[in-house]
Design a protein around this motif. Structure first.
Motif, PDB file in Angstrom:
ATOM      1  N   ILE A  95      -2.496  -4.332 -12.044  1.00 56.95           N
ATOM      2  CA  ILE A  95      -3.830  -3.990 -11.522  1.00 56.95           C
ATOM      3  C   ILE A  95      -4.077  -2.798 -11.718  1.00 56.95           C
ATOM      4  O   ILE A  95      -4.354  -2.009 -11.594  1.00 56.95           O
ATOM      5  CB  ILE A  95      -4.309  -4.585 -10.343  1.00 56.95           C
ATOM      6  CG1 ILE A  95      -4.210  -6.382 -10.524  1.00 56.95           C
ATOM      7  CG2 ILE A  95      -5.686  -4.410  -9.815  1.00 56.95           C
ATOM      8  CD1 ILE A  95      -4.716  -6.545  -9.083  1.00 56.95           C
ATOM      9  N   VAL A  96      -3.481  -1.927 -11.008  1.00 54.31           N
ATOM     10  CA  VAL A  96      -3.209  -0.285 -11.060  1.00 54.31           C
ATOM     11  C   VAL A  96      -2.534   0.344 -11.878  1.00 54.31           C
ATOM     12  O   VAL A  96      -2.799   1.429 -11.979  1.00 54.31           O
ATOM     13  CB  VAL A  96      -2.633   0.549  -9.272  1.00 54.31           C
ATOM     14  CG1 VAL A  96      -4.046  -0.415  -8.116  1.00 54.31           C
ATOM     15  CG2 VAL A  96      -1.081  -0.267  -9.488  1.00 54.31           C
ATOM     16  N   ASN A  97      -2.705  -0.544 -13.209  1.00 56.68           N
ATOM     17  CA  ASN A  97      -2.001   0.395 -14.131  1.00 56.68           C
ATOM     18  C   ASN A  97      -0.632   0.938 -14.159  1.00 56.68           C
ATOM     19  O   ASN A  97      -0.581   2.210 -14.751  1.00 56.68           O
ATOM     20  CB  ASN A  97      -3.015   0.965 -14.885  1.00 56.68           C
ATOM     21  CG  ASN A  97      -2.513   1.329 -16.680  1.00 56.68           C
ATOM     22  OD1 ASN A  97      -1.701   0.631 -17.152  1.00 56.68           O
ATOM     23  ND2 ASN A  97      -2.638   2.233 -17.363  1.00 56.68           N
ATOM     24  N   MET A  98       0.392   0.556 -13.665  1.00 61.39           N
ATOM     25  CA  MET A  98       1.646   0.870 -13.152  1.00 61.39           C
ATOM     26  C   MET A  98       2.640   0.050 -12.798  1.00 61.39           C
ATOM     27  O   MET A  98       2.941  -0.547 -11.701  1.00 61.39           O
ATOM     28  CB  MET A  98       1.841   1.911 -11.240  1.00 61.39           C
ATOM     29  CG  MET A  98       2.722   2.451 -11.029  1.00 61.39           C
ATOM     30  SD  MET A  98       2.821   3.335  -9.648  1.00 61.39           S
ATOM     31  CE  MET A  98       1.464   4.848 -10.430  1.00 61.39           C
ATOM     32  N   PRO A  99       3.645   0.295 -13.959  1.00 60.43           N
ATOM     33  CA  PRO A  99       3.926  -1.298 -14.426  1.00 60.43           C
ATOM     34  C   PRO A  99       5.757  -0.859 -13.276  1.00 60.43           C
ATOM     35  O   PRO A  99       5.772   0.329 -13.796  1.00 60.43           O
ATOM     36  CB  PRO A  99       4.455  -1.216 -15.810  1.00 60.43           C
ATOM     37  CG  PRO A  99       3.978   0.357 -16.503  1.00 60.43           C
ATOM     38  CD  PRO A  99       3.407   0.741 -15.207  1.00 60.43           C
ATOM     39  N   VAL A 100       5.998  -2.383 -12.966  1.00 62.45           N
ATOM     40  CA  VAL A 100       7.361  -1.725 -12.243  1.00 62.45           C
ATOM     41  C   VAL A 100       7.928  -2.157 -13.399  1.00 62.45           C
ATOM     42  O   VAL A 100       8.413  -3.665 -13.913  1.00 62.45           O
ATOM     43  CB  VAL A 100       7.259  -3.310 -10.882  1.00 62.45           C
ATOM     44  CG1 VAL A 100       8.839  -3.197 -10.160  1.00 62.45           C
ATOM     45  CG2 VAL A 100       6.290  -2.871 -10.420  1.00 62.45           C
ATOM     46  N   LEU A 101       9.575  -1.572 -13.051  1.00 57.58           N
ATOM     47  CA  LEU A 101      10.336  -1.483 -14.573  1.00 57.58           C
ATOM     48  C   LEU A 101      11.722  -2.257 -14.498  1.00 57.58           C
ATOM     49  O   LEU A 101      11.949  -2.918 -15.276  1.00 57.58           O
ATOM     50  CB  LEU A 101      10.781  -0.642 -15.038  1.00 57.58           C
ATOM     51  CG  LEU A 101       9.779   0.164 -15.800  1.00 57.58           C
ATOM     52  CD1 LEU A 101      10.204   1.603 -16.698  1.00 57.58           C
ATOM     53  CD2 LEU A 101       8.696  -0.080 -16.517  1.00 57.58           C
ATOM     54  N   MET A 124       1.087  -1.228   0.046  1.00 59.94           N
ATOM     55  CA  MET A 124       0.361   0.239   0.104  1.00 59.94           C
ATOM     56  C   MET A 124       1.111   1.015  -0.384  1.00 59.94           C
ATOM     57  O   MET A 124       0.727   2.371  -0.254  1.00 59.94           O
ATOM     58  CB  MET A 124      -0.875   0.024   1.248  1.00 59.94           C
ATOM     59  CG  MET A 124      -1.971   0.883   1.252  1.00 59.94           C
ATOM     60  SD  MET A 124      -3.189   1.136   2.619  1.00 59.94           S
ATOM     61  CE  MET A 124      -2.382   1.293   4.432  1.00 59.94           C
ATOM     62  N   GLU A 125       1.618   1.194   0.524  1.00 54.89           N
ATOM     63  CA  GLU A 125       3.039   2.620   0.600  1.00 54.89           C
ATOM     64  C   GLU A 125       3.318   1.996  -0.863  1.00 54.89           C
ATOM     65  O   GLU A 125       4.034   3.593  -0.853  1.00 54.89           O
ATOM     66  CB  GLU A 125       3.875   2.368   2.017  1.00 54.89           C
ATOM     67  CG  GLU A 125       2.928   1.988   3.137  1.00 54.89           C
ATOM     68  CD  GLU A 125       2.253   3.174   4.402  1.00 54.89           C
ATOM     69  OE1 GLU A 125       3.385   4.148   3.515  1.00 54.89           O
ATOM     70  OE2 GLU A 125       1.940   3.292   4.607  1.00 54.89           O
ATOM     71  N   VAL A 126       3.943   1.119  -1.182  1.00 48.17           N
ATOM     72  CA  VAL A 126       4.453   1.471  -2.363  1.00 48.17           C
ATOM     73  C   VAL A 126       3.465   2.579  -3.106  1.00 48.17           C
ATOM     74  O   VAL A 126       4.182   3.400  -4.381  1.00 48.17           O
ATOM     75  CB  VAL A 126       4.896   0.072  -3.172  1.00 48.17           C
ATOM     76  CG1 VAL A 126       5.693   0.509  -4.411  1.00 48.17           C
ATOM     77  CG2 VAL A 126       6.269  -0.461  -2.056  1.00 48.17           C
ATOM     78  N   PHE A 127       2.639   2.177  -3.465  1.00 52.29           N
ATOM     79  CA  PHE A 127       1.807   2.403  -4.455  1.00 52.29           C
ATOM     80  C   PHE A 127       0.843   3.855  -4.380  1.00 52.29           C
ATOM     81  O   PHE A 127       0.849   4.164  -5.236  1.00 52.29           O
ATOM     82  CB  PHE A 127       0.393   1.028  -5.007  1.00 52.29           C
ATOM     83  CG  PHE A 127       1.296   0.239  -6.397  1.00 52.29           C
ATOM     84  CD1 PHE A 127       1.797   0.837  -6.984  1.00 52.29           C
ATOM     85  CD2 PHE A 127       1.695  -1.218  -5.573  1.00 52.29           C
ATOM     86  CE1 PHE A 127       2.561  -0.255  -8.143  1.00 52.29           C
ATOM     87  CE2 PHE A 127       2.383  -1.676  -6.445  1.00 52.29           C
ATOM     88  CZ  PHE A 127       3.127  -1.268  -7.482  1.00 52.29           C
ATOM     89  N   SER A 128       0.591   3.662  -3.316  1.00 47.93           N
ATOM     90  CA  SER A 128      -0.370   4.968  -2.746  1.00 47.93           C
ATOM     91  C   SER A 128       0.546   6.652  -2.636  1.00 47.93           C
ATOM     92  O   SER A 128       0.188   7.120  -3.330  1.00 47.93           O
ATOM     93  CB  SER A 128      -0.737   4.654  -1.583  1.00 47.93           C
ATOM     94  OG  SER A 128       0.347   5.279   0.094  1.00 47.93           O
ATOM     95  N   LEU A 129       1.979   6.554  -1.930  1.00 46.57           N
ATOM     96  CA  LEU A 129       3.197   7.182  -2.673  1.00 46.57           C
ATOM     97  C   LEU A 129       3.020   7.459  -4.337  1.00 46.57           C
ATOM     98  O   LEU A 129       2.947   8.613  -4.573  1.00 46.57           O
ATOM     99  CB  LEU A 129       4.295   7.262  -2.358  1.00 46.57           C
ATOM    100  CG  LEU A 129       5.161   8.257  -1.883  1.00 46.57           C
ATOM    101  CD1 LEU A 129       4.767   9.034  -0.824  1.00 46.57           C
ATOM    102  CD2 LEU A 129       6.444   7.578  -1.560  1.00 46.57           C
TER     103      LEU A 129
END
Length: 191
Positions: free
Chosen positions: A100-106, A56-61
């Protein structure tokens, strides 16, 4: 690229006023659409051999700061660059959430004060992307439906070509074959 990121992250890790260099740090690097670095943010500060990372911290930020892609980075105070099973598992989980949140981890980069390891560079990121461990069941079902539809379409296409080939061998007119099979005249002529 990973070597540029290592140069940046090594400076962050080795800042003179930095305390707790003997503990694991976990950062995320947020990127814009053009891969421009937007921010570097410390997410977790752990012990000498582990850190707890709340997804949650990774993606909310990252979402709050309007990043569209992220890179994960953490240090190994021991100097060992080999990813642990926990490192791989965390990366797998964050990859799936990123989809899922459409934010790829590169990438996920492990750094020490001497060197680094990039999951993308060694092919580990691509391997983890194939994992289904953290893929939600509805997504697996959707993938299976899409694959079944593709197989069915390929089978129908093959049947149309076989039918056209049979008609052509019997001397049926190309235009008629195209009309009956749904293939184009050009496709029928190539058979």
């Amino acid at each position: 690229n990973s070597s540029d990121l290592y140069a940046i992250m090594q400076k962050v890790l080795l800042r003179e006023d930095k305390i707790d260099q003997d503990r694991e740090h976990f950062w995320i690097l947020g990127l814009a659409n053009n891969n421009r670095l937007l921010f570097i943010e410390l997410i977790s500060l752990g012990t000498v051999n582990a850190t707890i990372v709340a997804t949650m911290e990774v993606f909310s930020l990252a979402l709050q700061k309007r990043a569209v892609k992220i890179i994960l980075c953490h240090n190994h105070p021991s100097g060992e660059l080999k990813p642990s099973d926990k490192d791989k598992d965390l990366t797998d989980r964050l990859l799936q959430i990123g989809l899922i949140v459409n934010m790829p981890v590169l990438d996920h980069i492990i750094i020490t004060d001497q060197s680094y390891l990039s999951f993308a560079d060694i092919g580990l990121l691509a391997e983890l992307k194939k994992s289904l461990k953290y893929v939600p069941s509805y997504e697996i079902a959707e993938r299976m439906r899409a694959e079944a539809a593709l197989i069915k379409e390929q089978r129908l296409e093959q049947e149309r070509y076989e039918m056209a080939k049979g008609f052509k061998e019997k001397g049926v007119a190309v235009a008629t074959i195209a009309e009956v099979t749904g293939l184009s005249v050009e496709e029928v002529e190539k058979i």
